[in-house]
Design a protein around this motif. Structure first.
Motif, PDB file in Angstrom:
ATOM      1  N   ASP A  91       0.831  -1.199   0.000  1.00 14.09           N
ATOM      2  CA  ASP A  91       0.000   0.000   0.000  1.00 14.09           C
ATOM      3  C   ASP A  91       0.871   1.255   0.000  1.00 14.09           C
ATOM      4  O   ASP A  91       1.869   1.320   0.716  1.00 14.09           O
ATOM      5  CB  ASP A  91      -0.900   0.000   1.243  1.00 14.09           C
ATOM      6  N   ILE A  92       0.489   2.253  -0.798  1.00 14.18           N
ATOM      7  CA  ILE A  92       1.071   3.595  -0.739  1.00 14.18           C
ATOM      8  C   ILE A  92      -0.078   4.547  -0.419  1.00 14.18           C
ATOM      9  O   ILE A  92      -1.093   4.549  -1.115  1.00 14.18           O
ATOM     10  CB  ILE A  92       1.735   4.004  -2.064  1.00 14.18           C
ATOM     11  N   SER A  93       0.071   5.327   0.641  1.00 21.11           N
ATOM     12  CA  SER A  93      -1.001   6.233   1.047  1.00 21.11           C
ATOM     13  C   SER A  93      -0.541   7.686   0.940  1.00 21.11           C
ATOM     14  O   SER A  93       0.650   7.982   0.977  1.00 21.11           O
ATOM     15  CB  SER A  93      -1.453   5.933   2.476  1.00 21.11           C
ATOM     16  N   TYR A  94      -1.523   8.579   0.825  1.00 22.75           N
ATOM     17  CA  TYR A  94      -1.209  10.002   0.747  1.00 22.75           C
ATOM     18  C   TYR A  94      -2.262  10.794   1.523  1.00 22.75           C
ATOM     19  O   TYR A  94      -3.355  10.300   1.807  1.00 22.75           O
ATOM     20  CB  TYR A  94      -1.191  10.478  -0.719  1.00 22.75           C
ATOM     21  N   THR A  95      -1.927  12.033   1.848  1.00 21.61           N
ATOM     22  CA  THR A  95      -2.851  12.946   2.512  1.00 21.61           C
ATOM     23  C   THR A  95      -2.706  14.345   1.924  1.00 21.61           C
ATOM     24  O   THR A  95      -1.596  14.766   1.589  1.00 21.61           O
ATOM     25  CB  THR A  95      -2.561  13.053   4.028  1.00 21.61           C
ATOM     26  N   ILE A  96      -3.834  15.052   1.817  1.00 26.13           N
ATOM     27  CA  ILE A  96      -3.861  16.465   1.435  1.00 26.13           C
ATOM     28  C   ILE A  96      -4.680  17.200   2.494  1.00 26.13           C
ATOM     29  O   ILE A  96      -5.793  16.777   2.815  1.00 26.13           O
ATOM     30  CB  ILE A  96      -4.502  16.678   0.052  1.00 26.13           C
ATOM     31  N   VAL A  97      -4.125  18.284   3.049  1.00 28.90           N
ATOM     32  CA  VAL A  97      -4.800  19.046   4.101  1.00 28.90           C
ATOM     33  C   VAL A  97      -4.770  20.525   3.744  1.00 28.90           C
ATOM     34  O   VAL A  97      -3.694  21.096   3.558  1.00 28.90           O
ATOM     35  CB  VAL A  97      -4.118  18.838   5.474  1.00 28.90           C
ATOM     36  N   SER A 185      -5.698   5.508  -0.587  1.00 32.63           N
ATOM     37  CA  SER A 185      -4.885   4.304  -0.640  1.00 32.63           C
ATOM     38  C   SER A 185      -4.631   3.964  -2.104  1.00 32.63           C
ATOM     39  O   SER A 185      -5.560   3.889  -2.912  1.00 32.63           O
ATOM     40  CB  SER A 185      -5.618   3.143   0.044  1.00 32.63           C
ATOM     41  N   ILE A 186      -3.361   3.791  -2.442  1.00 39.17           N
ATOM     42  CA  ILE A 186      -2.959   3.435  -3.796  1.00 39.17           C
ATOM     43  C   ILE A 186      -2.376   2.033  -3.751  1.00 39.17           C
ATOM     44  O   ILE A 186      -1.501   1.736  -2.923  1.00 39.17           O
ATOM     45  CB  ILE A 186      -1.934   4.436  -4.346  1.00 39.17           C
ATOM     46  N   SER A 187      -2.854   1.175  -4.614  1.00 44.11           N
ATOM     47  CA  SER A 187      -2.416  -0.219  -4.612  1.00 44.11           C
ATOM     48  C   SER A 187      -1.114  -0.355  -5.402  1.00 44.11           C
ATOM     49  O   SER A 187      -1.111  -0.251  -6.623  1.00 44.11           O
ATOM     50  CB  SER A 187      -3.508  -1.103  -5.234  1.00 44.11           C
ATOM     51  N   TYR A 188      -0.005  -0.565  -4.675  1.00 47.20           N
ATOM     52  CA  TYR A 188       1.252  -0.827  -5.380  1.00 47.20           C
ATOM     53  C   TYR A 188       1.339  -2.296  -5.790  1.00 47.20           C
ATOM     54  O   TYR A 188       1.756  -2.636  -6.886  1.00 47.20           O
ATOM     55  CB  TYR A 188       2.472  -0.466  -4.518  1.00 47.20           C
ATOM     56  N   ASN A 189       0.943  -3.173  -4.887  1.00 50.43           N
ATOM     57  CA  ASN A 189       0.980  -4.611  -5.155  1.00 50.43           C
ATOM     58  C   ASN A 189      -0.262  -5.237  -4.548  1.00 50.43           C
ATOM     59  O   ASN A 189      -0.992  -4.590  -3.792  1.00 50.43           O
ATOM     60  CB  ASN A 189       2.251  -5.227  -4.560  1.00 50.43           C
TER      61      ASN A 189
END
Length: 278
Positions: A91-97, A185-189
């Protein structure tokens, strides 16, 4: 007209942290945006691997024994939707605030704006990704990746497959203290055994792999390259300055994680303990 890039933004390439702390840091970033006029974009991962429940999700949908055996933490997000298994590696996750008065008030318009860097990241990785072109019916509602696919905020690949495209990223928003927070959530694998195992239901692993794809499946690039693409797209989107969390922010996040996001009261019943309780 003032654009997002005209404001002060920081980009945080965050280190792996426990799920409760990662969720707490978003609320602390909201406070920083309001009190210090500093907005945040970040990319992060979960250590240990974590199941994050949607805000209104019933805790009875979780296979607690499986999570304990596999060393998987469980927390609850502020956003709705289904549970997501965030694998430490896959999983690769990100946030924008950002302050709410600086972004579109319409939810769909705000999704479109905040997903711009996510789609740009996929483009940089060579992934043919886009918002879903059509709704897909739910397979298993408690799971984010297996519930209905929504063209408003679900990203699929390859886009050329149209209605047959598979989900590759889920994105959600909430508002906290006049701040808009979007995380995704971005699916890397793919880790289908864990993705279906964390739920108290009998699902075949193929149910997951038939519905979800990943960056690795689409392009074969390594994870570090994928993380660089996501962070780079986020930073370029708002002309952010590379930064880190301040010590006071980390201390506040640890306290909030203990009192809220890591507590059974919150995870199982959505109850927030007052300071000193627990």
């Amino acid at each position: 007209m003032t654009t997002l890039a005209d404001r002060e933004w920081r980009l945080i390439w965050d280190e792996p942290r426990a799920g409760a702390t990662q969720m707490a840091l978003e609320e602390i970033a909201a406070r920083t945006a309001l009190e210090d006029d500093l907005r945040t974009v970040r990319v992060y991962s979960w250590e240990p691997s974590t199941l994050s429940l949607g805000y209104r999700q019933d805790a009875d949908t979780v296979d607690w024994d499986f999570c304990e055996r596999e060393g998987i933490d469980v927390t609850r997000r502020q956003t709705g939707g289904g549970g997501i298994y965030h694998d430490r590696y896959a999983d690769i996750s990100y946030t924008i605030v950002a302050p709410a008065d600086e972004v579109p008030g319409d939810l769909m318009d705000c999704y479109e704006l905040f997903c711009e860097p996510v789609l740009e990241a996929f483009d940089r990785m060579g992934v043919d990704a886009a918002f879903a072109s059509a709704e897909q019916a739910s397979i298993y509602q408690p799971s984010c990746y297996l519930r209905d696919i929504n063209p408003a905020h679900d990203i699929v690949a390859s886009a050329a497959a149209g209605a047959d495209a598979k989900k590759i990223s889920g994105n959600a928003q909430y508002r906290q203290r006049d701040v808009v927070i979007q995380h995704g959530s971005i699916s890397y694998n793919l880790e289908p055994r864990a993705h279906v195992g964390v739920f108290d239901t009998d699902l075949a692993e193929s149910t997951f792999t038939d519905r979800v794809t990943s960056i690795r499946d689409e392009t074969g690039i390594d994870r570090d390259t994928a993380v660089d693409a996501v962070a780079g797209a986020l930073g370029d989107w708002v002309d952010a300055t590379d930064s880190t969390w301040r010590d006071d922010e980390l201390a506040a996040a640890r306290e909030l994680a203990d009192r809220k996001f890591g507590s059974d009261a919150w995870v199982r019943d959505r109850e927030v303990l007052e300071p000193g309780e627990g």
